[in-house]
Design a protein around this motif. Sequence first.
Motif, mmCIF file in Angstrom:
data_model
loop_
_atom_site.group_PDB
_atom_site.id
_atom_site.type_symbol
_atom_site.label_atom_id
_atom_site.label_comp_id
_atom_site.label_asym_id
_atom_site.label_seq_id
_atom_site.Cartn_x
_atom_site.Cartn_y
_atom_site.Cartn_z
ATOM 1 N N ASN A 224 0.834 -1.212 0.000
ATOM 2 C CA ASN A 224 0.000 0.000 0.000
ATOM 3 C C ASN A 224 0.865 1.256 0.000
ATOM 4 O O ASN A 224 0.586 2.218 -0.725
ATOM 5 C CB ASN A 224 -0.923 0.039 1.219
ATOM 6 N N LEU B 82 2.492 1.772 -3.375
ATOM 7 C CA LEU B 82 1.513 2.207 -4.385
ATOM 8 C C LEU B 82 1.034 3.639 -4.119
ATOM 9 O O LEU B 82 0.829 4.411 -5.066
ATOM 10 C CB LEU B 82 0.334 1.232 -4.447
ATOM 11 N N GLU C 140 -4.476 1.941 -9.654
ATOM 12 C CA GLU C 140 -3.466 2.086 -8.604
ATOM 13 C C GLU C 140 -2.585 3.317 -8.813
ATOM 14 O O GLU C 140 -2.173 3.957 -7.847
ATOM 15 C CB GLU C 140 -2.611 0.811 -8.533
#
Length: 312
Positions: A28, A31, A123
């Motif tokens: 996470n 990204l 993303e």
Amino acid sequence: MTILLKCLSHTPLRGLYDPNPETAAEVNAVLDATKKEVEEFDPELIVLFAPDHYNGLFYDLMPPFVVATGANSVGDYLTPEGKLSVPEDLALDLVRFVHDKDIDVALSHRLDVDHGCTQILMETTGSLTRYPVIPIIINSVAPPFTPYRRIRKLGEAVGQFIATLNKRVLILGSGGLSHEPPVPLLSGAASEVAEFLICGRRPTPEARAAREARTVATAKIFGTSTCNLTPLNEEWDKAFMDLLASNELQKVDDFEVDVISKEAGRSTHEVRTWVAAFAALAAAGEYKARQDYYKPINEWIAGYGVMSAELV
Ligand SMILES: O=C(O)CCc1cccc(O)c1O
Ligand SMILES: [Fe+2]
């Protein structure tokens, strides 16, 4: 012309069947940082090299490369449905330019695309439509494949086109690294499976749900002795990323499709999108690359990596 390159693994299992919380949090964070960097770069165009997984392209007509001048997301797994913002005239210019460089590409004015194309858009940009995007689909899942040297040439021609534009261009590559998800092979397939692979467009919601459930069921045993799929191959992945980072792109000309399938898994060929992306950047000038993340993640059936690069 300014170029930013990002290559990311994709996995439709992200959010459906996650690894331990520390790993999920690491990804996470990577990204989030990637998305922030893209936002700051503020691309005027995205050129997106992506594979398809029998959602847009089937064996009734299976092209090695397709440039989409119009694209529609099928909304598989957790990705949204809907049109992408494809600049039709610019995409046609790209097709003409690439043909003129002796690379034959197929063309689609309305291509269905799947998570291979859309997960990375979500993303890195948070949306299917935030920036103009030209999807270039490289057959990476439905053998036989063109040799890796052709992928490098395709990327080179696309990069030469990008270099003619007076734009900030984000080049994306989506897929890989080592992995072998439960995607059927046409060779030896039972007749209903063969029918799907040849002409399985727009499955019923039930058929789509069954496919996604099969992927999750496999994820739960992937990497254990009860799973007969080729395991992830960290060593292969690291060597591949090192090759890209060290400006030795021409070495992919020696890649052998069958050897890679055996050593690292049949869907490892999605790295063809990374080869094309780096070849496109290299055609515009000398580059420097950075490995942002790597971890073999069985729960995601993915040697999961992220790389960035830009011209020096
Ligand atoms: O085709 C499908 O439905 C599954 C595809 C799939 C599964 C795991 C990891 C991947 O990268 C991937 O693409
Ligand atoms: Fe994939």
